[in-house]
Design an enzyme around this catalytic site. Structure first.
Site, short mmCIF file in Angstrom:
data_model
loop_
_atom_site.label_atom_id
_atom_site.label_comp_id
_atom_site.label_asym_id
_atom_site.label_seq_id
_atom_site.Cartn_x
_atom_site.Cartn_y
_atom_site.Cartn_z
N ASP A 195 32.93 68.76 38.39
CA ASP A 195 33.87 68.14 39.34
C ASP A 195 33.14 67.43 40.48
OD1 ASP A 195 35.00 70.65 38.04
OD2 ASP A 195 36.83 69.63 38.64
N VAL A 252 38.60 74.07 39.03
CA VAL A 252 38.95 74.70 40.31
C VAL A 252 37.78 74.45 41.26
CG1 VAL A 252 39.54 76.85 41.47
CG2 VAL A 252 40.28 76.46 39.11
N HIS A 253 38.07 73.86 42.42
CA HIS A 253 36.99 73.39 43.30
C HIS A 253 36.46 74.50 44.19
CE1 HIS A 253 39.04 69.24 42.76
NE2 HIS A 253 38.38 69.63 41.69
N HIS A 303 45.33 75.65 40.32
CA HIS A 303 45.22 75.63 38.85
C HIS A 303 45.37 77.03 38.25
CE1 HIS A 303 44.14 71.51 39.39
NE2 HIS A 303 42.98 71.79 39.93
FE FE2 Z 1 39.88 69.05 36.80
#
Ligand code: FE2
Ligand code: NAG
Ligand code: NAG
Ligand code: NAG
Ligand code: NAG
Ligand code: NAG
Ligand code: NAG
Ligand code: NAG
Length: 463
Positions: A159, A347-348, A319
């Site tokens: 990401d 998921v960040h 998420h």
């Molecule tokens: Fe994504």
């Protein structure tokens, strides 16, 4: 100083049900995008740009080199030679296949893909693109021959996007000077969050990561930001920019789609799955994976690693449970075939699970709580590259038993495989010096040494 901070962060971390939620939550650099002008193309007429490489076959003797020429498609070849042939006397030439695409009102440059075959193992090669005074030179090193005790270090990034935080993540990864190949967990440019999915953002992303990806392979997987499904602007073809720009060796593993495939590299067998393609029983991905697991030979490749975008075990409110459908379908195989590690992005933030499974649950039996399972993989979310959407700093309020460690910071991870039994894993948050590890653990191979690991998460210096 760093010591004090990491010790403090550990003490401040809440310990509940055995899992640790680190309270060390901070964005070291802002997750605002770097302006396009700060990713200029290389100077010179039609100079090759956005150079990136990936493995081109099953075993690591082939490399796919990709690049873009903005104005015309010539020259359509690249040259390469062994680095110890200092003057490049024995040069080889490979022709590229060239493609272009349009997306709404954007027209891509000429996107070249050239596959180099029959390379020697463990050898450094130089390669050149372009011609005359616009020639650009790069290099890569092929992996050692596939085998059970071959040490190898993978970088793990997910990401990423193209923000100041992204740049810090990539700089830290490169600064560690340890990674030999990046396992890239999906969600590349985030072009799709801009009006009309501004595809110039794909070009700037390609220029941004060139400092890494032109010199070492990234193993690509597709995330939701690669879907680029936009019927409102008449874009119906899924994964269009991604599939044109990033080629993978899917046919070498008998896959019928670039979205799922496998490679062997050193002592690892790596399986790439697609969270955004059909995976239920009878679908192409399901049928392929069933055959793929049967082919894995742990005597040849002890380490069985899976990459997929949307995590199956995630205790972040962002998420939450999005990976549940795939978990229900694929988890029984992960346990049956003793998968070592499953890496995800999406998921960040950062999270590492215990070895747990929930395969006992069958919707009527009420047994829906994941249980400790020594045959199960550890699930790790490294969706913390630092993109424009910012950090996922809202964890579920009761940390579930299956969650060993979680923290809302940007960073990257390294998996240092030592031999068939041991691998040292470490995650690095961006606000620390690269030599400091925010979470580290020795993993023991599930097939050769299925001993229980210490789930204790330590903040340590690794350099
Ligand atoms: Fe994504
Ligand atoms: C594409 O269309 C948008 C909206 O009309 C406009 O802002 C943008 O400049 C256009 N881009 C190109 C490359 O024509
Ligand atoms: C690059 O090569 C072109 C064509 O040979 C020439 O016209 C141009 O002046 C050269 N540019 C530089 C900076 O040397
Ligand atoms: C990325 O970070 C490096 C190191 O701090 C810096 O030199 C470079 O200018 C940054 N790149 C961009 C595009 O901001
Ligand atoms: C598995 O790999 C080992 C080591 O390379 C090899 O000797 C063996 O024949 C392979 N087994 C199968 C079933 O291919
Ligand atoms: C679900 O699990 C229960 C308890 O083990 C078992 O009795 C039942 O047969 C299972 N149902 C199905 C459809 O497998
Ligand atoms: C495998 O690597 C670990 C960690 O470096 C080491 O302790 C162990 O002795 C190695 N095993 C063998 C058989 O060399
Ligand atoms: C990071 O740590 C190394 C080794 O302790 C040190 O040499 C270096 O100066 C540190 N870098 C920063 C930016 O603090």
């Amino acid at each position: 100083m760093w010591w004090l901070i990491t010790v403090l962060s550990f003490l401040l971390g809440r310990v509940c049900d055995g899992g640790i939620t680190s309270s060390y939550i901070r964005e070291a650099a802002p997750s605002t995008e770097i302006p396009k002008k700060d990713f200029p193309p290389p100077s010179g007429y039609n100079a090759p740009e956005q150079v990136h490489i990936t493995q081109g076959d099953q075993i690591g003797r082939s490399v796919i080199v990709s690049w873009v020429t903005p104005v015309n498609k010539h020259p359509k070849y690249m040259t390469y030679w062994e680095a110890n042939d200092k003057d490049g006397i024995k040069r080889n030439r490979v022709r590229s296949k060239t493609t272009t695409y349009r997306y709404y009102n954007y027209s891509s440059g000429y996107i070249h893909h050239a596959t180099i075959n029959k390379l020697e193992y463990n050898t450094k090669y130089m390669y050149e693109l372009g011609k005359g005074n616009n020639t650009r030179r790069f290099w890569f090193t092929t992996p050692p021959e596939v085998g059970p005790d071959v040490p190898y270090t993978f970088g793990i990034i997910g990401d990423l996007g193209q923000t100041h935080a992204s740049n810090q993540t990539l700089e830290h990864y490169l600064g560690s000077r340890k990674g030999q190949t990046v396992l890239y967990l999906g969600d590349f440019s985030y072009a799709d969050v801009h009006p009309y999915h501004d595809n110039e953002k794909w070009d700037t992303f390609g220029r941004f990561v060139e400092k890494s990806n032109a010199y070492e392979p990234w193993i690509y997987i597709a995330g939701n930001h690669e879907l680029d499904f936009a019927p409102e602007i008449d874009e119906h073809s899924l994964f269009k920019p991604y599939k044109h720009r990033y080629h993978v060796p899917f046919r070498a593993s008998q896959s019928t789609s670039p979205l799922w495939y496998s490679i062997k590299r050193a002592s690892a067998h790596i399986i790439v799955l697609s969270s955004y393609s059909a995976f239920a029983k009878y679908t192409p991905q399901y049928n392929w994976l069933e055959q793929e697991f049967a082919k894995v030979n742990r005597s040849e490749t002890p380490w069985l690693i899976i990459l997929l975008h949307s995590p199956m075990y995630n205790s972040n409110n962002y998420h939450f449970m999005e990976g549940e459908g795939m978990r229900v379908v694929f988890e029984p195989w992960f346990v049956k075939y003793k998968v070592d590690l499953v890496f995800s992005g999406h998921v960040h933030s950062y999270e590492r699970s215990e070895r747990v499974s929930n395969v006992q649950y069958n919707i009527t039996d009420g047994l829906s709580t994941p249980v400790k399972d020594p045959s199960a993989p550890v699930y790790i979310t490294v969706g913390d590259g630092g993109n424009i959407e910012g950090i996922a700093d809202s964890f579920t309020e009761h940390q579930p038993d299956y969650s060993a460690f979680r923290e809302a910071s940007f960073g990257h991870a390294l998996l240092e495989i030592k031999n068939r039994t041991h691998a040292f894993y470490n995650w690095h948050r961006n606000q620390d010096n690269v030599s400091v590890s925010g979470d580290s653990i020795w993993f023991y191979n599930r097939y050769w040494f299925p001993k229980e690991e210490s789930t204790y998460s330590s903040s340590t210096k690794t350099a």
